[in-house]
Design a protein around this motif. Structure first.
Motif, PDB file in Angstrom:
ATOM      1  N   GLY A  36      27.315 -22.751  -3.938  1.00 33.17           N
ATOM      2  CA  GLY A  36      25.888 -22.450  -3.838  1.00 33.17           C
ATOM      3  C   GLY A  36      25.681 -21.216  -2.993  1.00 33.17           C
ATOM      4  N   LYS A  37      24.632 -21.222  -2.204  1.00 27.67           N
ATOM      5  CA  LYS A  37      24.317 -20.072  -1.364  1.00 27.67           C
ATOM      6  C   LYS A  37      24.399 -20.395   0.128  1.00 27.67           C
ATOM      7  CE  LYS A  37      21.191 -18.017  -4.798  1.00 27.67           C
ATOM      8  NZ  LYS A  37      19.816 -17.526  -5.068  1.00 27.67           N
ATOM      9  N   GLY A  38      24.750 -21.633   0.429  1.00 30.46           N
ATOM     10  CA  GLY A  38      24.801 -22.032   1.829  1.00 30.46           C
ATOM     11  C   GLY A  38      23.466 -22.517   2.362  1.00 30.46           C
ATOM     12  N   SER A  39      22.549 -22.871   1.469  1.00 30.57           N
ATOM     13  CA  SER A  39      21.232 -23.363   1.883  1.00 30.57           C
ATOM     14  C   SER A  39      21.310 -24.855   2.213  1.00 30.57           C
ATOM     15  CB  SER A  39      20.200 -23.112   0.784  1.00 30.57           C
ATOM     16  OG  SER A  39      20.637 -23.657  -0.443  1.00 30.57           O
ATOM     17  N   ASN A  40      20.171 -25.436   2.612  1.00 37.09           N
ATOM     18  CA  ASN A  40      20.159 -26.852   3.007  1.00 37.09           C
ATOM     19  C   ASN A  40      20.790 -27.756   1.956  1.00 37.09           C
ATOM     20  OD1 ASN A  40      18.831 -26.049   5.299  1.00 37.09           O
ATOM     21  ND2 ASN A  40      16.909 -27.098   4.857  1.00 37.09           N
ATOM     22  N   GLU A  41      20.409 -27.537   0.695  1.00 33.05           N
ATOM     23  CA  GLU A  41      20.907 -28.412  -0.365  1.00 33.05           C
ATOM     24  C   GLU A  41      22.388 -28.206  -0.667  1.00 33.05           C
ATOM     25  OE1 GLU A  41      18.389 -25.160  -2.451  1.00 33.05           O
ATOM     26  OE2 GLU A  41      18.336 -26.348  -0.594  1.00 33.05           O
ATOM     27  N   ASP A  42      23.000 -27.186  -0.066  1.00 34.38           N
ATOM     28  CA  ASP A  42      24.436 -26.946  -0.227  1.00 34.38           C
ATOM     29  C   ASP A  42      25.240 -27.473   0.954  1.00 34.38           C
ATOM     30  OD1 ASP A  42      23.908 -25.439  -2.595  1.00 34.38           O
ATOM     31  OD2 ASP A  42      23.444 -23.684  -1.365  1.00 34.38           O
ATOM     32  N   SER A  43      24.593 -28.135   1.893  1.00 34.89           N
ATOM     33  CA  SER A  43      25.247 -28.535   3.142  1.00 34.89           C
ATOM     34  C   SER A  43      26.528 -29.339   2.918  1.00 34.89           C
ATOM     35  CB  SER A  43      24.296 -29.389   3.996  1.00 34.89           C
ATOM     36  OG  SER A  43      23.261 -28.622   4.553  1.00 34.89           O
ATOM     37  N   ILE A  44      27.504 -29.060   3.759  1.00 35.24           N
ATOM     38  CA  ILE A  44      28.712 -29.879   3.783  1.00 35.24           C
ATOM     39  C   ILE A  44      28.344 -31.253   4.350  1.00 35.24           C
ATOM     40  CG2 ILE A  44      30.946 -30.207   4.924  1.00 35.24           C
ATOM     41  CD1 ILE A  44      31.323 -27.189   4.848  1.00 35.24           C
ATOM     42  N   MET A 102      28.756 -19.531   0.458  1.00 28.54           N
ATOM     43  CA  MET A 102      28.098 -19.046   1.669  1.00 28.54           C
ATOM     44  C   MET A 102      28.754 -17.771   2.194  1.00 28.54           C
ATOM     45  SD  MET A 102      27.170 -21.209   5.109  1.00 28.54           S
ATOM     46  CE  MET A 102      27.924 -20.551   6.590  1.00 28.54           C
ATOM     47  N   GLU A 103      30.023 -17.568   1.831  1.00 28.10           N
ATOM     48  CA  GLU A 103      30.719 -16.371   2.299  1.00 28.10           C
ATOM     49  C   GLU A 103      30.077 -15.088   1.771  1.00 28.10           C
ATOM     50  OE1 GLU A 103      32.983 -17.932  -1.334  1.00 28.10           O
ATOM     51  OE2 GLU A 103      31.939 -18.731   0.420  1.00 28.10           O
ATOM     52  N   GLN A 104      29.245 -15.214   0.744  1.00 32.46           N
ATOM     53  CA  GLN A 104      28.561 -14.041   0.195  1.00 32.46           C
ATOM     54  C   GLN A 104      27.237 -13.751   0.893  1.00 32.46           C
ATOM     55  OE1 GLN A 104      28.283 -14.466  -4.089  1.00 32.46           O
ATOM     56  NE2 GLN A 104      30.311 -15.379  -4.231  1.00 32.46           N
ATOM     57  N   SER A 105      26.828 -14.621   1.799  1.00 33.44           N
ATOM     58  CA  SER A 105      25.575 -14.436   2.521  1.00 33.44           C
ATOM     59  C   SER A 105      25.700 -13.261   3.488  1.00 33.44           C
ATOM     60  CB  SER A 105      25.228 -15.710   3.291  1.00 33.44           C
ATOM     61  OG  SER A 105      24.266 -15.464   4.284  1.00 33.44           O
ATOM     62  N   SER A 106      24.723 -12.374   3.464  1.00 34.22           N
ATOM     63  CA  SER A 106      24.763 -11.206   4.346  1.00 34.22           C
ATOM     64  C   SER A 106      24.649 -11.617   5.817  1.00 34.22           C
ATOM     65  CB  SER A 106      23.637 -10.230   3.986  1.00 34.22           C
ATOM     66  OG  SER A 106      22.366 -10.853   4.078  1.00 34.22           O
ATOM     67  N   SER A 107      23.835 -12.648   6.110  1.00 35.14           N
ATOM     68  CA  SER A 107      23.696 -13.093   7.500  1.00 35.14           C
ATOM     69  C   SER A 107      25.009 -13.678   8.011  1.00 35.14           C
ATOM     70  CB  SER A 107      22.567 -14.119   7.626  1.00 35.14           C
ATOM     71  OG  SER A 107      22.847 -15.279   6.872  1.00 35.14           O
ATOM     72  N   PHE A 108      25.717 -14.431   7.158  1.00 27.66           N
ATOM     73  CA  PHE A 108      27.008 -14.973   7.566  1.00 27.66           C
ATOM     74  C   PHE A 108      28.011 -13.845   7.793  1.00 27.66           C
ATOM     75  CE2 PHE A 108      31.322 -16.317   6.361  1.00 27.66           C
ATOM     76  CZ  PHE A 108      31.560 -17.219   7.379  1.00 27.66           C
ATOM     77  N   GLN A 109      28.001 -12.848   6.924  1.00 30.78           N
ATOM     78  CA  GLN A 109      28.938 -11.735   7.062  1.00 30.78           C
ATOM     79  C   GLN A 109      28.678 -10.950   8.349  1.00 30.78           C
ATOM     80  OE1 GLN A 109      31.665 -10.856   5.454  1.00 30.78           O
ATOM     81  NE2 GLN A 109      31.502 -12.638   4.106  1.00 30.78           N
ATOM     82  N   ARG A 110      27.405 -10.770   8.713  1.00 30.00           N
ATOM     83  CA  ARG A 110      27.090 -10.068   9.953  1.00 30.00           C
ATOM     84  C   ARG A 110      27.614 -10.841  11.156  1.00 30.00           C
ATOM     85  NH1 ARG A 110      22.056  -9.168   7.355  1.00 30.00           N
ATOM     86  NH2 ARG A 110      21.114 -10.894   8.515  1.00 30.00           N
ATOM     87  N   ARG A 111      27.445 -12.147  11.130  1.00 31.91           N
ATOM     88  CA  ARG A 111      27.945 -12.959  12.236  1.00 31.91           C
ATOM     89  C   ARG A 111      29.471 -12.951  12.277  1.00 31.91           C
ATOM     90  NH1 ARG A 111      23.375 -16.804  10.627  1.00 31.91           N
ATOM     91  NH2 ARG A 111      21.813 -16.446  12.241  1.00 31.91           N
ATOM     92  N   LEU A 112      30.087 -12.963  11.120  1.00 33.19           N
ATOM     93  CA  LEU A 112      31.539 -12.954  11.063  1.00 33.19           C
ATOM     94  C   LEU A 112      32.091 -11.672  11.685  1.00 33.19           C
ATOM     95  CD1 LEU A 112      34.037 -14.508  10.082  1.00 33.19           C
ATOM     96  CD2 LEU A 112      33.823 -13.292   7.895  1.00 33.19           C
ATOM     97  N   VAL A 113      31.471 -10.551  11.381  1.00 33.02           N
ATOM     98  CA  VAL A 113      31.887  -9.271  11.956  1.00 33.02           C
ATOM     99  C   VAL A 113      31.742  -9.280  13.478  1.00 33.02           C
ATOM    100  CG1 VAL A 113      31.302  -6.810  12.096  1.00 33.02           C
ATOM    101  CG2 VAL A 113      31.424  -7.937   9.871  1.00 33.02           C
TER     102      VAL A 113
END
Length: 274
Positions: free
Chosen positions: A152-160, A107-118
């Protein structure tokens, strides 16, 4: 003193609207864990329709933490990348110090996550991607990690997904994990039990498979859903599954914030309607 060092621990299922956010804190606030943060899904608007305002992460979550004398989060667990689960983490981090963040690996590679992290006060070095096949130094005590099995990509099926051992009571958390993921967990852990079931995906029919309910044998289910939400959560199929197995449920849409404490060895559930 009682405010900052309470005798009892607590699990709080926040009334965060159509989203998910849960606080886990042990007695005397020795361990503070936040599972997801809620977040408003915004549909496309014209520029003039957009206005700046405080998020529910600030007005609900951060305010509650501060009211209990909590000014830090030891572990922030973001189950997956959907906005209604992670959208508020930048604004919460502006109010409450976050020590470390756990996300499904990839999920760390997700652009939306990276924008929020910044946009947050959290440094990339504080973020850890996890799977069940890796050893994770610093993963919170009393939490048994069950999913994801691979990056994975951090999608629903990758949920912790995990079970939290709370003063002798097992509490199930699974983000928006789908039925297939639930069944895979049961295949690897056929003797799992959980007295408190947090229904997956806000009570959607894509989660909370009957086989999961049968295996866990919960005594109470908690549903986090918004009032009159556009998705029809919780789904009648999920409610029928709970009824068939004799599992009572509470829904934040009707009950407001839900608090679980253990008092003199017994679970005590309280609800707080706005």
């Amino acid at each position: 003193m009682w405010l900052h060092y309470p005798w009892h621990g607590e699990i709080v299922y926040f009334d965060i609207g159509q989203g998910d956010c849960t606080l886990i804190r042990t007695a005397r606030n020795r361990q503070v864990i936040l599972v997801d943060t809620g977040g408003k899904v915004s549909f496309q608007k014209e520029t003039w329709q957009t206005r700046q305002s405080k998020t529910s992460g600030q007005t609900v979550v951060a305010n509650y933490l501060l009211s209990k004398g909590i000014n830090h989060i030891d572990d922030l667990i973001l189950t997956h990348q959907d906005t209604d689960h992670v959208g508020n983490f930048p604004s919460i981090s502006q109010e409450i110090k976050v020590k470390q963040v756990w996300i499904p690996a990839g999920m760390e590679q997700s652009s939306s996550f990276q924008r929020r992290l910044v946009a947050s006060r959290i440094q990339p070095t504080q973020v850890k991607g996890i799977t069940t096949t890796q050893h994770h130094s610093g993963w919170p005590a009393n939490l048994s990690l069950l999913h994801p099995f691979q990056p994975g990509k951090g999608s629903n099926e990758d949920s912790i997904a995990f079970i939290y051992r709370y003063y002798g009571i097992n509490c199930w958390f699974s983000g928006d994990l789908d039925r297939n993921g639930e069944k895979q967990i049961l295949q690897q852990h056929p003797t799992l039990r959980a007295q408190i079931l947090k229904t997956g995906h806000h009570g959607s029919k894509t989660a909370t498979d009957p086989s999961l309910v049968a295996a866990l044998q919960p005594k109470l289910a908690v549903i986090s859903a918004g009032r009159n939400n556009r998705y029809g959560h919780p789904n009648q199929e999920t409610l029928a599954t709970l009824k068939n197995y004799g599992v009572p449920y509470l829904n934040t849409a009707h009950s407001g914030m839900i608090s679980l404490r253990i008092v003199k060895g017994r679970p005590q559930v309280s609800t707080y309607i706005k």
